[in-house]
Design a protein around this motif. Structure first.
Motif, mmCIF file in Angstrom:
data_model
loop_
_atom_site.group_PDB
_atom_site.id
_atom_site.type_symbol
_atom_site.label_atom_id
_atom_site.label_comp_id
_atom_site.label_asym_id
_atom_site.label_seq_id
_atom_site.Cartn_x
_atom_site.Cartn_y
_atom_site.Cartn_z
ATOM 1 N N GLY A 60 0.813 -1.221 0.000
ATOM 2 C CA GLY A 60 0.000 0.000 0.000
ATOM 3 C C GLY A 60 0.840 1.262 0.000
ATOM 4 O O GLY A 60 1.943 1.289 0.541
ATOM 5 N N SER A 61 0.335 2.321 -0.635
ATOM 6 C CA SER A 61 1.048 3.600 -0.684
ATOM 7 C C SER A 61 0.157 4.698 -0.117
ATOM 8 O O SER A 61 -0.986 4.843 -0.551
ATOM 9 C CB SER A 61 1.420 3.944 -2.123
ATOM 10 N N TYR A 62 0.703 5.471 0.820
ATOM 11 C CA TYR A 62 -0.102 6.445 1.553
ATOM 12 C C TYR A 62 0.658 7.738 1.795
ATOM 13 O O TYR A 62 1.888 7.759 1.773
ATOM 14 C CB TYR A 62 -0.512 5.866 2.917
ATOM 15 N N VAL A 64 1.049 10.128 4.981
ATOM 16 C CA VAL A 64 0.789 10.038 6.418
ATOM 17 C C VAL A 64 1.500 11.165 7.157
ATOM 18 O O VAL A 64 2.401 11.812 6.616
ATOM 19 C CB VAL A 64 1.246 8.676 6.996
ATOM 20 N N ARG A 76 4.856 3.259 2.535
ATOM 21 C CA ARG A 76 4.430 1.943 2.067
ATOM 22 C C ARG A 76 4.460 1.068 3.325
ATOM 23 O O ARG A 76 5.497 0.529 3.688
ATOM 24 C CB ARG A 76 5.374 1.433 1.000
ATOM 25 N N LEU A 79 -1.550 -0.440 7.357
ATOM 26 C CA LEU A 79 -2.432 0.420 8.150
ATOM 27 C C LEU A 79 -3.317 -0.465 9.009
ATOM 28 O O LEU A 79 -3.919 -1.418 8.496
ATOM 29 C CB LEU A 79 -3.337 1.268 7.255
ATOM 30 N N LEU A 110 1.090 8.879 -6.567
ATOM 31 C CA LEU A 110 0.047 9.507 -5.758
ATOM 32 C C LEU A 110 -0.609 10.626 -6.544
ATOM 33 O O LEU A 110 0.066 11.384 -7.237
ATOM 34 C CB LEU A 110 0.644 10.071 -4.462
ATOM 35 N N THR A 117 -3.926 10.259 4.183
ATOM 36 C CA THR A 117 -4.635 8.984 4.221
ATOM 37 C C THR A 117 -5.655 9.004 5.342
ATOM 38 O O THR A 117 -5.337 9.340 6.484
ATOM 39 C CB THR A 117 -3.634 7.827 4.412
ATOM 40 N N GLN A 119 -7.742 8.203 8.306
ATOM 41 C CA GLN A 119 -7.462 7.389 9.477
ATOM 42 C C GLN A 119 -8.688 6.597 9.921
ATOM 43 O O GLN A 119 -8.576 5.634 10.648
ATOM 44 C CB GLN A 119 -6.938 8.268 10.611
#
Length: 182
Positions: A60-62, A64, A76, A79, A110, A117, A119
């Motif tokens: 996953g790519s976020y 944060v 990466r 979560l 992105l 991201t 929460q």
């Protein structure tokens, strides 16, 4: 090299599922390239496993919060699932093996503007102004995983996967230096 003992990747308060709040040097994370257009940021980064054992990294790519630096990071990571949601099937992430001493280049893409991201599943999207960011990668040494994890086809999915709650509770985090993303 042995990584620092367990690195916290848990939330710092009840509203956050992941923040960068502590990192170690088990992985060497380096930016290779980065480009931004009007609607997208694409970065290539290299990770090198310095732990002395095989590790598993999530897909996953976020965007944060980076509390250690008071800014934002690209991540990466695993979560933790939203604790207020009853899932029919536990959330899982694809994982990739990085053998001891191995290096691998990965890409993160992105959309712009950057969105923090969520929460919580019901949280309103938050646009954030990211001037510079470091790349943070979660990893789990194979010796710390319970038998049978990760697993192929977990919960009728494809590829090697792991439950997000397990990954979030066990992951260590390593980060690159920051780069300008404007």
């Amino acid at each position: 090299m042995t990584p620092t003992p367990f690195v916290s990747s848990s939330a710092s308060d009840e509203s956050e599922r992941f923040v960068v709040d502590e990192v170690d040097d088990g992985l060497k994370v380096e930016w290779v390239s980065a480009t931004a257009t009007d609607d997208e940021f694409t970065g290539t980064f290299r990770i090198t496993n310095l732990t002395g054992e095989d590790v598993w990294t999530p897909s996953g790519s976020y965007v944060v919060q980076d509390k250690e630096r008071g800014s934002y990071a690209f991540a990466r990571v695993f979560l933790a699932p939203d604790p207020d949601v009853s899932y029919y099937v536990p959330p899982t992430s694809s994982v990739f093996l990085l053998e001891a001493g191995e290096s691998s280049e990965r890409r993160i893409t992105l959309s712009l503007p950057f969105m923090l991201t969520a929460q919580r599943i019901d949280a309103a999207p938050t646009v954030v102004d990211v001037q510079s960011a470091r790349m943070c990668v979660g990893y789990i040494p194979a010796s710390e995983l319970p038998e049978g994890r990760p697993a192929e086809g977990l919960y009728n999915s494809t590829g090697m996967r792991m439950e997000d709650d397990l990954g979030a509770s066990l992951q260590h985090v390593s980060c690159s230096e920051s780069i300008d993303v404007e």
